[in-house]
Scaffold this motif. Structure first.
Motif, PDB file in Angstrom:
ATOM      1  N   PHE A 296       0.987  -1.060   0.119  1.00  0.00           N
ATOM      2  CA  PHE A 296       0.294  -0.234  -0.349  1.00  0.00           C
ATOM      3  C   PHE A 296       1.075   1.072   0.427  1.00  0.00           C
ATOM      4  CE2 PHE A 296       0.718  -0.557   4.726  1.00  0.00           C
ATOM      5  CZ  PHE A 296       0.865   0.228   4.909  1.00  0.00           C
ATOM      6  N   ARG A 297       0.216   2.185  -0.320  1.00  0.00           N
ATOM      7  CA  ARG A 297       0.890   3.568   0.062  1.00  0.00           C
ATOM      8  C   ARG A 297       1.049   4.495   1.290  1.00  0.00           C
ATOM      9  NH1 ARG A 297       2.813   5.239  -5.449  1.00  0.00           N
ATOM     10  NH2 ARG A 297       1.349   4.235  -7.247  1.00  0.00           N
ATOM     11  N   ASP A 298       2.037   4.636   2.494  1.00  0.00           N
ATOM     12  CA  ASP A 298       1.813   4.978   2.538  1.00  0.00           C
ATOM     13  C   ASP A 298       2.039   6.553   2.490  1.00  0.00           C
ATOM     14  OD1 ASP A 298       4.070   6.725   2.052  1.00  0.00           O
ATOM     15  OD2 ASP A 298       5.784   5.581   3.077  1.00  0.00           O
ATOM     16  N   SER A 299       1.795   7.840   3.771  1.00  0.00           N
ATOM     17  CA  SER A 299       1.729   9.082   3.982  1.00  0.00           C
ATOM     18  C   SER A 299       2.797   9.775   2.674  1.00  0.00           C
ATOM     19  CB  SER A 299       1.477   9.421   5.498  1.00  0.00           C
ATOM     20  OG  SER A 299       2.974   9.458   5.499  1.00  0.00           O
ATOM     21  N   ASP A 300       3.131   8.948   2.509  1.00  0.00           N
ATOM     22  CA  ASP A 300       4.405  10.197   1.404  1.00  0.00           C
ATOM     23  C   ASP A 300       4.708   9.208   0.103  1.00  0.00           C
ATOM     24  OD1 ASP A 300       5.759  11.714   3.268  1.00  0.00           O
ATOM     25  OD2 ASP A 300       7.083  10.107   3.937  1.00  0.00           O
ATOM     26  N   GLY A 301       3.498   8.353  -0.363  1.00  0.00           N
ATOM     27  CA  GLY A 301       3.031   8.201  -1.138  1.00  0.00           C
ATOM     28  C   GLY A 301       3.973   6.463  -2.042  1.00  0.00           C
ATOM     29  N   GLU A 302       5.287   7.001  -1.003  1.00  0.00           N
ATOM     30  CA  GLU A 302       5.202   4.780  -0.912  1.00  0.00           C
ATOM     31  C   GLU A 302       4.931   4.156  -1.242  1.00  0.00           C
ATOM     32  OE1 GLU A 302       8.768   5.505  -2.872  1.00  0.00           O
ATOM     33  OE2 GLU A 302       8.379   7.747  -2.461  1.00  0.00           O
ATOM     34  N   ILE A 303       5.172   3.403  -1.820  1.00  0.00           N
ATOM     35  CA  ILE A 303       4.275   2.362  -2.087  1.00  0.00           C
ATOM     36  C   ILE A 303       5.444   1.544  -0.462  1.00  0.00           C
ATOM     37  CG2 ILE A 303       4.315  -0.979  -2.657  1.00  0.00           C
ATOM     38  CD1 ILE A 303       3.761   1.241  -5.727  1.00  0.00           C
ATOM     39  N   VAL A 304       4.498   0.792   0.134  1.00  0.00           N
ATOM     40  CA  VAL A 304       5.569  -0.393   1.167  1.00  0.00           C
ATOM     41  C   VAL A 304       4.404  -1.470   2.133  1.00  0.00           C
ATOM     42  CG1 VAL A 304       6.609   1.568   2.286  1.00  0.00           C
ATOM     43  CG2 VAL A 304       4.112   1.633   3.237  1.00  0.00           C
ATOM     44  N   GLY A 305       4.890  -2.335   2.417  1.00  0.00           N
ATOM     45  CA  GLY A 305       4.169  -2.804   3.121  1.00  0.00           C
ATOM     46  C   GLY A 305       5.344  -4.377   3.225  1.00  0.00           C
ATOM     47  N   PHE A 306       4.358  -5.461   4.081  1.00  0.00           N
ATOM     48  CA  PHE A 306       4.567  -6.529   4.413  1.00  0.00           C
ATOM     49  C   PHE A 306       5.390  -7.858   3.233  1.00  0.00           C
ATOM     50  CE2 PHE A 306       4.570 -11.614   4.728  1.00  0.00           C
ATOM     51  CZ  PHE A 306       5.774 -11.616   6.149  1.00  0.00           C
ATOM     52  N   ASP A 307       4.772  -7.836   2.207  1.00  0.00           N
ATOM     53  CA  ASP A 307       5.154  -8.476   0.655  1.00  0.00           C
ATOM     54  C   ASP A 307       5.881  -7.817  -0.154  1.00  0.00           C
ATOM     55  OD1 ASP A 307       3.574 -10.183   0.851  1.00  0.00           O
ATOM     56  OD2 ASP A 307       1.610  -9.787  -0.093  1.00  0.00           O
ATOM     57  N   ILE A 308       6.375  -5.980  -0.256  1.00  0.00           N
ATOM     58  CA  ILE A 308       6.926  -5.179  -0.377  1.00  0.00           C
ATOM     59  C   ILE A 308       8.014  -5.783   0.514  1.00  0.00           C
ATOM     60  CG2 ILE A 308       7.840  -3.144  -1.167  1.00  0.00           C
ATOM     61  CD1 ILE A 308       5.106  -3.860  -1.894  1.00  0.00           C
ATOM     62  N   ASP A 309       8.366  -5.356   1.443  1.00  0.00           N
ATOM     63  CA  ASP A 309       9.826  -5.815   1.368  1.00  0.00           C
ATOM     64  C   ASP A 309      10.068  -7.541   1.664  1.00  0.00           C
ATOM     65  OD1 ASP A 309       9.629  -3.352   2.593  1.00  0.00           O
ATOM     66  OD2 ASP A 309       9.663  -4.089   4.825  1.00  0.00           O
ATOM     67  N   LEU A 310       9.499  -8.350   1.756  1.00  0.00           N
ATOM     68  CA  LEU A 310       9.485  -9.564   0.601  1.00  0.00           C
ATOM     69  C   LEU A 310       9.884  -9.754  -0.363  1.00  0.00           C
ATOM     70  CD1 LEU A 310       6.968 -11.927   2.487  1.00  0.00           C
ATOM     71  CD2 LEU A 310       8.857 -11.799   3.593  1.00  0.00           C
ATOM     72  N   ALA A 311       9.554  -9.177  -1.414  1.00  0.00           N
ATOM     73  CA  ALA A 311       9.850  -9.332  -2.637  1.00  0.00           C
ATOM     74  C   ALA A 311      11.018  -8.348  -2.972  1.00  0.00           C
ATOM     75  CB  ALA A 311       8.825  -8.417  -3.625  1.00  0.00           C
ATOM     76  N   LYS A 312      11.126  -7.493  -2.134  1.00  0.00           N
ATOM     77  CA  LYS A 312      12.517  -6.510  -2.394  1.00  0.00           C
ATOM     78  C   LYS A 312      13.515  -7.736  -2.101  1.00  0.00           C
ATOM     79  CE  LYS A 312      11.356  -1.587  -1.995  1.00  0.00           C
ATOM     80  NZ  LYS A 312      11.029  -0.771  -0.653  1.00  0.00           N
ATOM     81  N   GLU A 313      13.271  -8.455  -0.550  1.00  0.00           N
ATOM     82  CA  GLU A 313      14.177  -9.400  -0.533  1.00  0.00           C
ATOM     83  C   GLU A 313      14.918 -10.097  -0.983  1.00  0.00           C
ATOM     84  OE1 GLU A 313      17.250 -10.747   1.870  1.00  0.00           O
ATOM     85  OE2 GLU A 313      16.929  -8.771   2.277  1.00  0.00           O
TER      86      GLU A 313
END
Length: 265
Positions: free
Chosen positions: A53-70
């Motif tokens: 999802f998008r945080d208050s700064d409009g950046e895409i963040v989240g559990f799946d985002i961190d998993l995918a980046k790793e």
């Protein structure tokens, strides 16, 4: 998941090439091409907190985002996140506009006909949420009520698959569908619907972030399920690589660290 607060663009020219090449191009395992390009494109619904999802700064963040980046780091690939119409996720994947569906993507028999799944990495359930003062206490109390869910979601699949065929008892014998889960929650908060059905991971996170509204989760639900990464059926090498990376992350503790960041409670 029980008792927890647990969802880039390929150039238009490339998309055109993929469409023009037809089935012959998309029928090949694309992992070598992805490695040559150096980029893995992940399709997601960018309103599916806390998965993606998008945080208050409009950046895409989240559990799946961190998993995918790793996973991307372990495969020596950049990861780009492409917001898509969730109702068209399998089409986007098949057409080559994205390489993965990774955003609280539930394994279902119907989806298995269209995509291959990675090994499951997170449990989930489809919970029923009402406002605190609602008269609804059980699944049977949904009879005659207005029920809302996200279109093309596993919530809808779970309702349709329920052995009680309770959907026939809903108001107008249907589920009211919205493009995003934010719309679904807004529908309940405004009392246009009497109850909503959503992924537990999203539902509990959303309620925690919106404590000004008093929600209640029923003990009944619409079934247990598992999240996995979705890939094209021909992408066996990509599936194997992602499975290996996820297994390594669970073995060396990286998965647990990411999990704790998003689901500490």
């Amino acid at each position: 998941m029980k008792n927890t607060v647990a969802k880039v663009v390929l150039g238009l020219g490339m998309a055109g090439v993929l469409v023009g090449c037809g089935a012959e191009e998309t029928a090949k395992d694309s992992f070598d091409q992805i490695k040559e390009k150096g980029t893995l494109v992940v399709g997601l619904d960018d309103t599916f907190a806390p998965m993606g999802f998008r945080d208050s700064d409009g950046e895409i963040v989240g559990f799946d985002i961190d998993l995918a980046k790793e996973v991307g780091e372990r495969l020596d690939l950049d990861v780009e996140f492409q917001p898509i119409d969730w109702a068209l996720k399998e089409t986007e994947l098949t057409n080559g506009n994205i390489d993965l569906i990774w955003n609280g993507y539930t394994i279902t028999d119907e989806r298995k006909k269209q995509v291959d799944f990675s090994s499951p990495y997170l449990e989930n359930s489809q919970i029923i949420i009402v406002l605190e003062d609602s008269e609804i206490q059980t699944k049977e109390d949904l009879s005659g009520k207005v029920i809302a869910a996200q279109q093309s979601s596993s919530a809808v699949d779970a309702i349709n698959a329920d052995e009680s065929t309770i959907i026939e008892e809903f108001a107008n014998e249907e589920v009211v569908l919205y493009p995003s889960n934010n719309d679904v929650f807004n529908d309940l908060a405004s009392e246009r619907s009497d109850a909503i059905v959503v992924d537990e991971t999203l539902g509990r996170y959303y309620m925690k972030q919106n404590e000004d509204i008093s929600y209640r989760v029923l003990e009944d639900n619409f079934g247990e399920e598992e999240y996995a990464v979705g890939m094209r059926k021909e992408d066996d090498k990509l599936t194997e690589a992602i499975n290996q990376a996820l297994e390594e992350m669970k073995t060396d503790g990286t998965y647990d660290k990411i999990y704790a960041k998003w689901f500490a409670e």
